[in-house]
Design a protein around this motif. Structure first.
Motif, PDB file in Angstrom:
ATOM      1  N   ASN A 327      -6.646   4.472  -9.859  1.00  0.00           N
ATOM      2  CA  ASN A 327      -7.225   3.464  -8.949  1.00  0.00           C
ATOM      3  C   ASN A 327      -7.399   4.105  -7.588  1.00  0.00           C
ATOM      4  N   ASP A 328      -8.372   3.635  -6.814  1.00  0.00           N
ATOM      5  CA  ASP A 328      -8.433   4.070  -5.413  1.00  0.00           C
ATOM      6  C   ASP A 328      -7.153   3.609  -4.745  1.00  0.00           C
ATOM      7  N   ARG A 330      -4.395   2.586  -1.947  1.00  0.00           N
ATOM      8  CA  ARG A 330      -4.381   1.983  -0.608  1.00  0.00           C
ATOM      9  C   ARG A 330      -3.998   3.048   0.404  1.00  0.00           C
ATOM     10  N   ALA A 332      -2.960   3.744   4.624  1.00  0.00           N
ATOM     11  CA  ALA A 332      -2.577   3.120   5.897  1.00  0.00           C
ATOM     12  C   ALA A 332      -2.873   4.113   7.008  1.00  0.00           C
ATOM     13  N   ASN A 333      -3.539   3.658   8.062  1.00  0.00           N
ATOM     14  CA  ASN A 333      -3.892   4.579   9.137  1.00  0.00           C
ATOM     15  C   ASN A 333      -2.868   4.616  10.244  1.00  0.00           C
ATOM     16  N   ILE A 334      -1.605   4.708   9.885  1.00  0.00           N
ATOM     17  CA  ILE A 334      -0.572   4.849  10.916  1.00  0.00           C
ATOM     18  C   ILE A 334       0.225   6.103  10.632  1.00  0.00           C
ATOM     19  N   LEU A 336       3.508   7.664  10.205  1.00  0.00           N
ATOM     20  CA  LEU A 336       4.851   7.132   9.975  1.00  0.00           C
ATOM     21  C   LEU A 336       5.918   8.177  10.258  1.00  0.00           C
TER      22      LEU A 336
ATOM     23  N   ILE B  97       4.877   0.229   4.442  1.00  0.00           N
ATOM     24  CA  ILE B  97       3.663   1.010   4.642  1.00  0.00           C
ATOM     25  C   ILE B  97       3.804   2.387   4.000  1.00  0.00           C
ATOM     26  N   ILE B 100       2.957   1.973   0.436  1.00  0.00           N
ATOM     27  CA  ILE B 100       1.849   1.056   0.128  1.00  0.00           C
ATOM     28  C   ILE B 100       0.891   1.625  -0.911  1.00  0.00           C
ATOM     29  N   LEU B 103       1.022   0.268  -4.441  1.00  0.00           N
ATOM     30  CA  LEU B 103       0.581  -1.090  -4.761  1.00  0.00           C
ATOM     31  C   LEU B 103      -0.854  -1.080  -5.271  1.00  0.00           C
ATOM     32  N   PRO B 105      -4.657  -2.565  -6.426  1.00  0.00           N
ATOM     33  CA  PRO B 105      -5.642  -3.290  -5.614  1.00  0.00           C
ATOM     34  C   PRO B 105      -5.392  -4.804  -5.589  1.00  0.00           C
ATOM     35  N   GLY B 107      -2.343  -6.117  -6.115  1.00  0.00           N
ATOM     36  CA  GLY B 107      -0.904  -6.298  -5.971  1.00  0.00           C
ATOM     37  C   GLY B 107      -0.539  -7.074  -4.722  1.00  0.00           C
ATOM     38  N   GLU B 130      -1.307  -3.586  10.398  1.00  0.00           N
ATOM     39  CA  GLU B 130      -1.575  -2.816   9.168  1.00  0.00           C
ATOM     40  C   GLU B 130      -1.150  -3.620   7.950  1.00  0.00           C
ATOM     41  N   LYS B 133      -3.611  -6.232   7.238  1.00  0.00           N
ATOM     42  CA  LYS B 133      -4.780  -5.639   6.571  1.00  0.00           C
ATOM     43  C   LYS B 133      -4.537  -5.469   5.075  1.00  0.00           C
ATOM     44  N   GLN B 134      -3.284  -5.182   4.735  1.00  0.00           N
ATOM     45  CA  GLN B 134      -2.946  -4.960   3.326  1.00  0.00           C
ATOM     46  C   GLN B 134      -2.694  -6.269   2.589  1.00  0.00           C
TER      47      GLN B 134
END
Lengths: 583, 199
Positions: A327-328, A330, A332-334, A336, B97, B100, B103, B105, B107, B130, B133-134
């Motif tokens: 799957n593509d 997810r 996150a643009n942070i 960490l 995050i 993430i 997870l 699509p 989820g 963020e 957004k998720q």
């Protein structure tokens, strides 16, 4: 049949050992094997002997002695622990055993808590023995029982090879009935037990002849199975834990499930003769893949470059080999921050590292335990970490290489494991360095196991308490001093005094691990905002309870603070004060 | 693995294959093992196949910890492949995050909003936006735990919030809570209800 229970692989092994009627269990704590003896020691009092041995060589020799004595024994260790136990292991293959002896060796592919990810199969191969490798908790249980049977039939130590994902994963297990313990009696047999060359030569011939029996078992074992219709294009050879991945991704593939090592050759030949391509799934080194490559032209695995030679077989990596689209993911643009394990708030090692950081020195040789975390910034004090007990000897070697101000740090459990011999050697051969033994009254990192220095045994009884200072003196050390590692002045004094002397000097940081039950915590502390000059000195000791405020000062997380007062002692303005403990 | 209980897959027929992959993340010492135990015990009691994979050893030392709980008619791989988790339960927002990408699509992320900061911790507003957004369900589990009667019931609050998405019946989940908490049972059951009844 009993209702299934969710048990960790380690718990299932322990339950099976109980069912097998063991009389002796020995182990040295080592992730991911530690839980086995922990689980057993709860059940052992008055029933059988369970012990934390001081190291893996001792553990295996003790278990071997019990086995020679005719009773069933279990010995557990992590993969690098087997390195320590190799001396008895190699020759035990020659003598063989009497009462069933099962050695559990836990590998750690991906190095979740180890200094390497060596593959134990090589060592079992070197000894010309065999192993069983479970893929889930029920197999951990069943294979342990099978191992006792086999051990006594073939009169060899049997190895059960687990790994992190199997040892620390809980799956449903149906338990069985307890068998009675054997009564032990040692039967004199010089040619079997005394390995002088004349007798050893005969035992080697016997070991060689046992290889046929081992291969006969392997070919017939129910723990190896060929799941094949005959028309599949792709075949998978899956060893141990990797069988789960074969079932996850290998739909419509023939699967040779290998629960033993060596693996069944006839079944492999049959698979190879039918399929167009073989995918080999095995954790660790491509040992089986090399074999398969001799039998088939088209083999996919680690040697072929399709799977990495290091790390564990993660599902995302294996999926690619089967052409499965991911799957593509997810994103996150942070950015960490990393969150590695750190020394706990109130850890007695912290202040010594803080002072050592400021001390004139050439190098600090480190060792294995919680105190290895001293390598992390902001403390950043350790320069080496190799294997158990090595810090003492590395410091000596570094000293001979010209480092006049060398330090060595070691935990008291690690010291008892294999530091004593190094200390004797360093004194005798004339090294010059300062050894700091971190005595926090337990083997902390692996889960707070007791040591001979407290006298507390695995089963909760009190044995003889052994004195650390006496041991150090007996090693020939002239300057040995205990100090309170929660008092900065005492640490500085102790180091200054030791620096003024020569030879191998030993300092003992004596303060209990803050996580031990019954250890008193001090009052919570708080930074007085008005008095804080934002020098950030207190944030440089790596305490997880101390954070920088947005204004640039410091604040203390009161749910984490354990009142060790180190930050208060460091603060140049005495701006950190105790507050009343809230319930 | 045969159990004595009626297999859920027998009821469902050969076609539909139930699976529910739950990834549980947090900081060592927060008690995510309890959350994992409650969920996995309830799954086993419901007749499902279960694999629960834990992080040991490093956990006490405030490090990032993760547990994979795989529930289904027939569970194979021990670890959840990235992008295939159905539920992500996080007792700390940055950890949510961090994991993430596990997870799927469709989820659902269920996240406790209270941060445990380390050097370099991002601005909390950035973290929250963020998570929004998720599509995460973010709430103060600690506050609800205190409301239930004890701050340590935080994990049970999270179980309650996740329960709507789990394939097990509530009575079985509550039985599992009972057998897994050593004290403060009433507070824990209240905590479960508060989590379950979140908007």
């Amino acid at each position: 049949m009993s209702q299934p229970k969710l048990l960790l692989g380690n718990e299932a092994i322990a339950e099976a050992a109980l069912e097998a009627g063991i009389s002796v269990a020995t182990a040295y704590p080592g992730t991911p094997s530690t839980e086995i003896l922990e689980y057993l020691s709860g059940a052992s009092k008055g029933v059988f002997h369970a012990e934390w041995s001081v190291n893996e060589k001792v553990a295996l020799e003790t278990a071997a002695g019990a086995s020679y004595g005719g009773v069933r024994a279990l010995c557990c260790m992590k993969h690098v622990g087997l390195n320590v136990a190799m001396d008895p292991f190699m020759t035990l293959a020659y003598t063989g055993i009497k009462g069933g002896l099962v050695l559990v060796v836990a590998d750690d592919p991906g190095m979740h808590s180890s200094q390497n990810e060596q593959d134990s199969r090589h060592l079992i191969n070197a000894a010309h023995l065999m192993l069983l490798e479970p893929s889930n908790s029920q197999e951990c249980h069943d294979m342990t029982l099978e191992a006792y049977k086999l051990s006594e039939e073939l009169e060899i130590p049997m190895v059960l090879r687990t790994m992190t994902r199997v040892a620390h994963t809980a799956t449903p297990v149906c338990l069985g009935e307890k068998q009675p313990q054997k009564t032990g009696i040692f039967q004199k047999d010089l040619m079997k037990y005394v390995m002088v060359p004349a007798f050893a030569r005969e035992r080697h011939k016997i070991l060689i002849s046992k290889q046929h029996e081992i291969m006969d078992y392997v070919e017939e074992s129910r723990h190896n199975s060929l799941e094949m219709k005959g028309d599949e294009e792709i075949g998978i050879v899956a060893c141990g834990s990797a069988y789960n991945l074969a079932k996850e991704f290998g739909k419509n593939c023939a699967i040779l499930k290998c629960g033993t090592y060596p693996i069944p050759e006839k079944k492999l030949e049959l698979l190879a003769s039918k399929v167009k391509k073989i995918i080999v799934l095995e954790e660790g080194d491509p040992i089986i893949e090399e074999k398969v490559r001799c039998m088939h032209k088209h083999v996919i695995g680690k040697i072929s470059g399709d799977l990495p030679l290091d790390g564990e077989l993660l599902p995302e990596i294996v999926a690619k080999v089967f052409g499965k689209k991911q799957n593509d993911l997810r994103k996150a643009n942070i950015q960490l921050p990393p969150r590695p394990p750190v020394l706990c708030p109130g850890c007695p090692h912290r202040a010594t590292y803080h002072i050592l950081k400021q001390t004139k020195k050439d190098v600090v040789a480190g060792d294995i335990g919680c105190y290895t975390l001293g390598v992390q910034k902001p403390l950043g004090v350790l320069d080496t970490c190799l294997c158990m007990g090595a810090s003492v000897n590395k410091a000596a070697g570094l000293n001979y290489a010209g480092n006049k101000h060398a330090y060595s740090v070691i935990g008291e459990s690690t010291f008892m494991h294999s530091g004593i011999t190094g200390l004797i050697n360093s004194v005798y051969n004339g090294a010059e360095f300062i050894l700091i033994i971190f005595d926090n009254h337990n083997a902390a990192m692996t889960g707070h196991q007791p040591t001979p220095l407290t006298g507390l045994r695995a089963d909760g009884t009190l044995g003889k308490k052994i004195d650390l200072v006496e041991i150090v003196k007996a090693c020939g050390v002239e300057h040995v001093k205990r100090y309170n590692p929660k008092n900065l002045s005492e640490i500085k004094e102790a180091i200054k005094e030791a620096e003024g002397k020569t030879g191998v000097r030993v300092l003992i940081a004596d303060s209990p691990c803050i996580m031990l039950r019954g250890v008193e915590r001090g009052p919570i502390h708080r930074v007085e905002k008005d008095a804080c000059i934002k020098c950030k000195a207190c944030t440089q000791i790596g305490c997880p309870a101390i954070n920088e405020t947005p204004e640039g000062g410091a604040s203390i997380n009161e749910t984490l603070c354990t009142g060790c007062t180190i930050c208060a002692q460091i603060c140049p303005k005495k701006a950190i004060k105790e507050v009343l403990r809230q319930k | 693995m045969r159990t004595n209980l009626p297999k859920e897959s027998d009821k469902r027929g050969a076609e539909a294959k139930m699976k529910c992959d739950v990834i549980i993340v947090g900081v060592g010492g927060q008690g995510i093992l309890l959350t994992s135990n409650i969920i996995s015990d309830a799954a086993l009691a419901s007749g499902f196949d279960v694999k629960k994979s834990e992080t040991h050893g490093m956990a006490q030392r405030g490090g990032s910890v993760v547990t994979h709980v795989r529930i289904g008619d027939n569970v194979n791989s021990i670890l959840i492949p990235k992008g295939e988790a159905d539920i992500l339960i996080a007792s700390e927002p940055v950890e949510a995050i961090r994991y993430i990408d596990y997870l799927g699509p469709n989820g659902k992320a269920i996240v406790n909003s209270i941060p445990i900061k380390v050097p370099g911790y991002p601005d909390i507003k950035t973290v929250m936006s963020e998570l929004e957004k998720q599509g995460a369900l973010v709430f103060d589990a600690l506050e609800l735990a205190k409301k239930a009667g004890h701050p340590l019931t935080q994990n049970t609050v999270l179980v309650g919030a996740a329960s709507k998405f789990l394939p097990m019946k509530e009575e079985i989940i509550k039985d599992s809570i009972k057998s897994n908490v050593s004290k403060k049972l009433e507070e824990n059951l209240r905590a479960y209800d508060l989590g379950r009844n979140l908007k």
